[in-house]
Write a protein that holds these residues in place. Sequence first.
Motif, PDB file in Angstrom:
ATOM      1  N   SER A   1      47.229  24.690  23.750  1.00 52.26           N
ATOM      2  CA  SER A   1      45.780  24.553  23.884  1.00 52.26           C
ATOM      3  C   SER A   1      45.418  24.444  25.355  1.00 52.26           C
ATOM      4  CB  SER A   1      45.289  23.312  23.142  1.00 52.26           C
ATOM      5  OG  SER A   1      45.575  23.436  21.756  1.00 52.26           O
ATOM      6  N   THR A   2      44.452  25.257  25.748  1.00 57.84           N
ATOM      7  CA  THR A   2      43.982  25.290  27.123  1.00 57.84           C
ATOM      8  C   THR A   2      42.468  25.091  27.122  1.00 57.84           C
ATOM      9  OG1 THR A   2      43.736  27.702  27.029  1.00 57.84           O
ATOM     10  CG2 THR A   2      45.835  26.853  27.871  1.00 57.84           C
ATOM     11  N   VAL A   3      41.883  25.061  28.311  1.00 59.67           N
ATOM     12  CA  VAL A   3      40.426  24.891  28.450  1.00 59.67           C
ATOM     13  C   VAL A   3      39.869  26.158  29.085  1.00 59.67           C
ATOM     14  CG1 VAL A   3      38.601  23.521  29.514  1.00 59.67           C
ATOM     15  CG2 VAL A   3      40.688  22.404  28.715  1.00 59.67           C
ATOM     16  N   ASN A   4      38.848  26.745  28.440  1.00 52.42           N
ATOM     17  CA  ASN A   4      38.289  27.993  28.976  1.00 52.42           C
ATOM     18  C   ASN A   4      37.265  27.725  30.073  1.00 52.42           C
ATOM     19  OD1 ASN A   4      35.762  27.487  27.775  1.00 52.42           O
ATOM     20  ND2 ASN A   4      36.182  28.770  25.999  1.00 52.42           N
ATOM     21  N   GLU A   5      36.665  28.787  30.600  1.00 55.16           N
ATOM     22  CA  GLU A   5      35.728  28.662  31.729  1.00 55.16           C
ATOM     23  C   GLU A   5      34.464  27.885  31.373  1.00 55.16           C
ATOM     24  OE1 GLU A   5      34.868  32.427  29.524  1.00 55.16           O
ATOM     25  OE2 GLU A   5      36.676  31.598  30.430  1.00 55.16           O
ATOM     26  N   ASN A   6      34.150  27.745  30.090  1.00 58.59           N
ATOM     27  CA  ASN A   6      32.993  26.968  29.637  1.00 58.59           C
ATOM     28  C   ASN A   6      33.374  25.549  29.229  1.00 58.59           C
ATOM     29  OD1 ASN A   6      31.194  29.168  29.963  1.00 58.59           O
ATOM     30  ND2 ASN A   6      31.936  30.032  28.048  1.00 58.59           N
ATOM     31  N   ASN A   7      34.605  25.154  29.552  1.00 59.81           N
ATOM     32  CA  ASN A   7      35.144  23.826  29.222  1.00 59.81           C
ATOM     33  C   ASN A   7      35.294  23.587  27.723  1.00 59.81           C
ATOM     34  OD1 ASN A   7      35.604  22.913  31.873  1.00 59.81           O
ATOM     35  ND2 ASN A   7      33.424  22.447  32.081  1.00 59.81           N
ATOM     36  N   PHE A   8      35.515  24.661  26.973  1.00 61.22           N
ATOM     37  CA  PHE A   8      35.813  24.550  25.555  1.00 61.22           C
ATOM     38  C   PHE A   8      37.293  24.834  25.336  1.00 61.22           C
ATOM     39  CE2 PHE A   8      31.239  25.345  25.310  1.00 61.22           C
ATOM     40  CZ  PHE A   8      30.866  24.359  24.409  1.00 61.22           C
ATOM     41  N   PRO A   9      37.873  24.267  24.287  1.00 61.32           N
ATOM     42  CA  PRO A   9      39.299  24.492  24.051  1.00 61.32           C
ATOM     43  C   PRO A   9      39.582  25.885  23.499  1.00 61.32           C
ATOM     44  CG  PRO A   9      38.377  23.094  22.341  1.00 61.32           C
ATOM     45  CD  PRO A   9      37.291  23.314  23.345  1.00 61.32           C
ATOM     46  N   ASP A  10      40.714  26.423  23.896  1.00 60.03           N
ATOM     47  CA  ASP A  10      41.273  27.649  23.328  1.00 60.03           C
ATOM     48  C   ASP A  10      42.693  27.315  22.892  1.00 60.03           C
ATOM     49  OD1 ASP A  10      39.449  29.824  23.436  1.00 60.03           O
ATOM     50  OD2 ASP A  10      39.709  29.953  25.600  1.00 60.03           O
ATOM     51  N   ALA A  11      43.108  27.808  21.752  1.00 58.25           N
ATOM     52  CA  ALA A  11      44.455  27.542  21.257  1.00 58.25           C
ATOM     53  C   ALA A  11      45.126  28.854  20.893  1.00 58.25           C
ATOM     54  CB  ALA A  11      44.399  26.618  20.052  1.00 58.25           C
ATOM     55  N   ALA A  12      46.416  28.929  21.193  1.00 58.74           N
ATOM     56  CA  ALA A  12      47.172  30.142  20.902  1.00 58.74           C
ATOM     57  C   ALA A  12      48.600  29.768  20.499  1.00 58.74           C
ATOM     58  CB  ALA A  12      47.217  31.053  22.128  1.00 58.74           C
ATOM     59  N   PRO A  13      49.131  30.437  19.479  1.00 58.23           N
ATOM     60  CA  PRO A  13      50.529  30.187  19.125  1.00 58.23           C
ATOM     61  C   PRO A  13      51.450  30.793  20.178  1.00 58.23           C
ATOM     62  CG  PRO A  13      49.607  31.917  17.746  1.00 58.23           C
ATOM     63  CD  PRO A  13      48.495  31.418  18.608  1.00 58.23           C
ATOM     64  N   ILE A  14      52.543  30.090  20.469  1.00 58.45           N
ATOM     65  CA  ILE A  14      53.552  30.595  21.399  1.00 58.45           C
ATOM     66  C   ILE A  14      54.940  30.313  20.850  1.00 58.45           C
ATOM     67  CG2 ILE A  14      52.120  30.309  23.471  1.00 58.45           C
ATOM     68  CD1 ILE A  14      53.912  27.779  24.073  1.00 58.45           C
ATOM     69  N   TYR A  15      55.902  31.109  21.264  1.00 56.96           N
ATOM     70  CA  TYR A  15      57.320  30.810  21.081  1.00 56.96           C
ATOM     71  C   TYR A  15      57.808  30.282  22.407  1.00 56.96           C
ATOM     72  CZ  TYR A  15      57.256  33.286  16.668  1.00 56.96           C
ATOM     73  OH  TYR A  15      56.982  33.670  15.389  1.00 56.96           O
ATOM     74  N   TYR A  16      58.584  29.214  22.380  1.00 57.85           N
ATOM     75  CA  TYR A  16      59.029  28.591  23.622  1.00 57.85           C
ATOM     76  C   TYR A  16      60.516  28.272  23.571  1.00 57.85           C
ATOM     77  CZ  TYR A  16      59.211  24.100  21.204  1.00 57.85           C
ATOM     78  OH  TYR A  16      59.543  23.087  20.342  1.00 57.85           O
ATOM     79  N   SER A  17      61.056  27.985  24.737  1.00 56.70           N
ATOM     80  CA  SER A  17      62.397  27.416  24.841  1.00 56.70           C
ATOM     81  C   SER A  17      62.298  26.225  25.774  1.00 56.70           C
ATOM     82  CB  SER A  17      63.403  28.445  25.367  1.00 56.70           C
ATOM     83  OG  SER A  17      63.066  28.825  26.680  1.00 56.70           O
ATOM     84  N   ILE A  18      63.235  25.300  25.619  1.00 58.34           N
ATOM     85  CA  ILE A  18      63.198  24.091  26.434  1.00 58.34           C
ATOM     86  C   ILE A  18      64.602  23.770  26.909  1.00 58.34           C
ATOM     87  CG2 ILE A  18      63.379  22.524  24.479  1.00 58.34           C
ATOM     88  CD1 ILE A  18      61.284  20.761  26.125  1.00 58.34           C
ATOM     89  N   ARG A  19      64.716  23.346  28.151  1.00 61.46           N
ATOM     90  CA  ARG A  19      66.004  22.997  28.747  1.00 61.46           C
ATOM     91  C   ARG A  19      66.230  21.498  28.686  1.00 61.46           C
ATOM     92  NH1 ARG A  19      66.863  26.857  33.938  1.00 61.46           N
ATOM     93  NH2 ARG A  19      66.167  28.770  32.937  1.00 61.46           N
ATOM     94  N   TYR A  20      67.436  21.103  28.989  1.00 58.05           N
ATOM     95  CA  TYR A  20      67.826  19.695  28.917  1.00 58.05           C
ATOM     96  C   TYR A  20      66.968  18.786  29.790  1.00 58.05           C
ATOM     97  CZ  TYR A  20      70.076  20.471  33.401  1.00 58.05           C
ATOM     98  OH  TYR A  20      70.313  20.774  34.707  1.00 58.05           O
ATOM     99  N   ASN A  21      66.352  19.330  30.856  1.00 63.43           N
ATOM    100  CA  ASN A  21      65.523  18.525  31.757  1.00 63.43           C
ATOM    101  C   ASN A  21      64.034  18.604  31.390  1.00 63.43           C
ATOM    102  OD1 ASN A  21      65.061  21.145  32.488  1.00 63.43           O
ATOM    103  ND2 ASN A  21      65.340  20.832  34.667  1.00 63.43           N
ATOM    104  N   PHE A  22      63.746  19.045  30.154  1.00 59.54           N
ATOM    105  CA  PHE A  22      62.395  19.167  29.622  1.00 59.54           C
ATOM    106  C   PHE A  22      61.586  20.267  30.294  1.00 59.54           C
ATOM    107  CE2 PHE A  22      63.603  15.050  28.062  1.00 59.54           C
ATOM    108  CZ  PHE A  22      63.058  15.010  26.802  1.00 59.54           C
ATOM    109  N   GLU A  23      62.258  21.224  30.890  1.00 59.20           N
ATOM    110  CA  GLU A  23      61.564  22.388  31.452  1.00 59.20           C
ATOM    111  C   GLU A  23      61.279  23.352  30.311  1.00 59.20           C
ATOM    112  OE1 GLU A  23      63.113  26.005  33.973  1.00 59.20           O
ATOM    113  OE2 GLU A  23      62.949  24.188  35.209  1.00 59.20           O
TER     114      GLU A  23
END
Length: 71
Positions: A24-46
């Motif tokens: 979830s991000t904030v658009n140029e009008n300060n409203f929320p936008d949400a999008a599904p993503i596939y992610y990966s995460i490393r041991y250091n929380f990156e």
Amino acid sequence: MLERPLDESYILTFLQEHTMAILSTVNENNFPDAAPIYYSIRYNFELSFVTPENTVKRNNMARQSHVVLTV
């Protein structure tokens, strides 16, 4: 419901067991936008994910770096 301490190893394991989230991000009008993503995460929380350069979520993040990740 099982109560357990939320230590870093528990959180990291949870995030590694899942690969899809809602970003979830904030658009140029300060409203929320949400999008599904596939992610990966490393041991250091990156956390990493791939998105095309000219997308709403990428443009929103370039403008406002605060996001919410729902797994």
